[in-house]
Motif scaffolding. Structure first.
Motif, PDB file in Angstrom:
ATOM      1  N   LEU A  75       0.854  -1.185   0.000  1.00  0.00           N
ATOM      2  CA  LEU A  75       0.000   0.000   0.000  1.00  0.00           C
ATOM      3  C   LEU A  75       0.888   1.232   0.000  1.00  0.00           C
ATOM      4  N   CYS A  76       0.428   2.290  -0.638  1.00  0.00           N
ATOM      5  CA  CYS A  76       1.188   3.535  -0.680  1.00  0.00           C
ATOM      6  C   CYS A  76       0.281   4.692  -0.312  1.00  0.00           C
ATOM      7  N   CYS A  77       0.747   5.556   0.581  1.00  0.00           N
ATOM      8  CA  CYS A  77      -0.020   6.720   1.025  1.00  0.00           C
ATOM      9  C   CYS A  77       0.743   7.997   0.679  1.00  0.00           C
ATOM     10  N   ALA A  78       0.051   8.999   0.187  1.00  0.00           N
ATOM     11  CA  ALA A  78       0.629  10.319  -0.025  1.00  0.00           C
ATOM     12  C   ALA A  78       0.059  11.241   1.039  1.00  0.00           C
ATOM     13  N   VAL A  79       0.900  11.713   1.937  1.00  0.00           N
ATOM     14  CA  VAL A  79       0.423  12.464   3.091  1.00  0.00           C
ATOM     15  C   VAL A  79       1.325  13.662   3.354  1.00  0.00           C
ATOM     16  N   ASP A  80       0.871  14.536   4.239  1.00  0.00           N
ATOM     17  CA  ASP A  80       1.770  15.540   4.797  1.00  0.00           C
ATOM     18  C   ASP A  80       1.919  15.227   6.285  1.00  0.00           C
ATOM     19  N   GLU A 119      -0.949  14.518   8.672  1.00  0.00           N
ATOM     20  CA  GLU A 119      -1.713  13.290   8.464  1.00  0.00           C
ATOM     21  C   GLU A 119      -0.951  12.035   8.853  1.00  0.00           C
ATOM     22  N   LEU A 120       0.317  12.191   9.257  1.00  0.00           N
ATOM     23  CA  LEU A 120       1.175  11.020   9.455  1.00  0.00           C
ATOM     24  C   LEU A 120       0.601  10.062  10.482  1.00  0.00           C
ATOM     25  N   GLU A 131      -1.763   4.814  11.721  1.00  0.00           N
ATOM     26  CA  GLU A 131      -2.845   4.054  12.345  1.00  0.00           C
ATOM     27  C   GLU A 131      -3.546   3.160  11.320  1.00  0.00           C
ATOM     28  N   ARG A 132      -3.812   3.695  10.138  1.00  0.00           N
ATOM     29  CA  ARG A 132      -4.515   2.913   9.112  1.00  0.00           C
ATOM     30  C   ARG A 132      -3.665   1.757   8.605  1.00  0.00           C
ATOM     31  N   LEU A 133      -2.383   2.009   8.388  1.00  0.00           N
ATOM     32  CA  LEU A 133      -1.516   0.953   7.876  1.00  0.00           C
ATOM     33  C   LEU A 133      -1.243  -0.127   8.923  1.00  0.00           C
TER      34      LEU A 133
END
Length: 370
Positions: A67-72, A75-76, A81-83
């Motif tokens: 999975l890949c997330c693009a965050v600032d 939002e980390l 927490e989601r991962l």
């Protein structure tokens, strides 16, 4: 049984160092390991070269189970927490620090997290061998970043001569005394240096890749809005025509793995003396320890990366042999000397170690929630 923890690895380095190439290599070479990658934007990840299972808000599910997330930065915590939730079945989380925050700030956020499913997995600083002097002149903070790293990757090392590489290794050793320095090119490093591989295809069939529908269902349940994420950002192939092929003639990163097993109990105080003064070149230590000390005869799972150390007590499985098994991973380590030092940490006689000798170990056991 203790909660299975997910290591969170921070990948740092200045523009052009090759950290995104290294991240892409890890995503491709994981061989069944489900990696949760956290980046500043999707431009860093070669999503077009992978099968995308789907996108929900700022998360993309890749066809290889990652999975890949693009965050600032704000939002980390949310995406950690989601991962880390059990449904994602992620084995390791890798944060690419570029554009997010200073590396030490990311470390602070990981260590301060109250999520008991994650654990600090180390700071990897990637430096460009060919441009090190110029980068250091433009970014004086590079010295500080190298100094706090748990492991330094000297990337593009094939672009300089042996003499220059030796001199640069000496400079890095001065900036980060005792820390392992791995030379490579094209970011090609065996993933086992950073984390244990996942179970791969042998995993129970019921444990499958998180699908687009799964993510969409969760996002809808949480009221998360759909977002469009544009490409762009650093896309560093280091001049490589095909980033997946073998680069014959180029440097490949090398590391050593040293195993130690003892059926005799370990003396807590002597083991802590070893761990507190670990020899240079060691990056990770994993395994479990047997102490024959009253009230502390359970299995002590050990997790060490850089200067970070934790013990996690848990019951022995029924019929499991009481013993110590450790694996030490690093670069330029003296395997016979390491084994000899650990042999000297064994308990010489029954009842030699008492409850007071456990204080050093228990300092590194996480506090239990009330």
């Amino acid at each position: 049984m203790a909660t299975q923890q997910i290591p969170v690895v921070v990948l740092a380095g200045f523009l052009g160092s090759g950290k995104t190439t290294l991240l892409n290599h890890l995503l491709r070479a994981g061989d069944g390991t489900r990696i949760g990658a956290i980046v500043n934007d999707f431009g860093s990840i070669e999503i077009d070269a992978m099968t995308v299972a789907g996108q929900v808000d700022s998360m993309v599910s890749l066809g290889n189970g990652c999975l890949c997330c693009a965050v600032d930065t704000s939002e980390l915590d949310t995406y950690l927490e989601r991962l880390a939730r059990p449904a994602a079945r992620i084995d390791v989380i890798v944060i690419e620090a570029s554009g997010l925050a200073e590396p030490q700030e990311l470390i602070r956020m990981i260590l301060a997290s109250d999520n008991d499913r994650i654990v600090y997995g180390g700071l990897i600083e990637v430096v460009d061998a060919a441009e090190f002097a110029d980068t250091r002149a433009r970014h004086p903070e590079l010295d500080r970043h190298v100094a706090i790293a748990d492991l330094v990757v000297l990337n593009k090392a094939d672009r300089i001569g042996d003499e220059a590489r030796q001199e640069l290794n000496g400079t890095l050793a001065d900036l980060a005394p005792g820390k392992p320095v791995i030379s490579t090119s094209f970011g090609r490093i065996e993933p086992e240096l950073f984390f244990d591989r996942g179970p791969g295809e042998d995993r129970n069939a019921a444990v499958r890749q998180l699908s687009f529908e799964d993510l969409l269902r969760e996002a809808s349940a949480n009221g998360s809005p759909r977002e469009r994420v544009d490409g762009g950002g650093e896309h560093d192939h280091e001049g490589c025509v095909d980033c997946d092929r073998d680069h014959n003639g180029h440097l490949h990163a090398a590391y050593e793995s040293v195993e130690f097993t003892s059926v005799e109990p370990m003396h807590p105080r002597r083991l802590m003396e070893f761990l507190d003064s670990r020899p240079g070149g060691l990056y990770r230590i994993k395994g479990f320890v047997h102490f024959d000390v009253p009230e502390n005869r359970q299995k002590f799972v050990l997790h060490a990366v850089g200067n970070f150390l934790r013990f996690y007590p848990e019951p022995w499985a029924k019929g499991e042999e009481r013993c110590t098994q450790l694996v030490m991973i690093g670069s330029g380590v003296d395997a016979p000397a390491l084994r000899k030092e650990l042999e000297n940490c064994r308990q010489a006689a029954p009842a030699e170690a008492d409850e007071n000798s456990m204080w050093g170990v228990l300092r590194y056991v996480p506090a239990q929630e009330e």
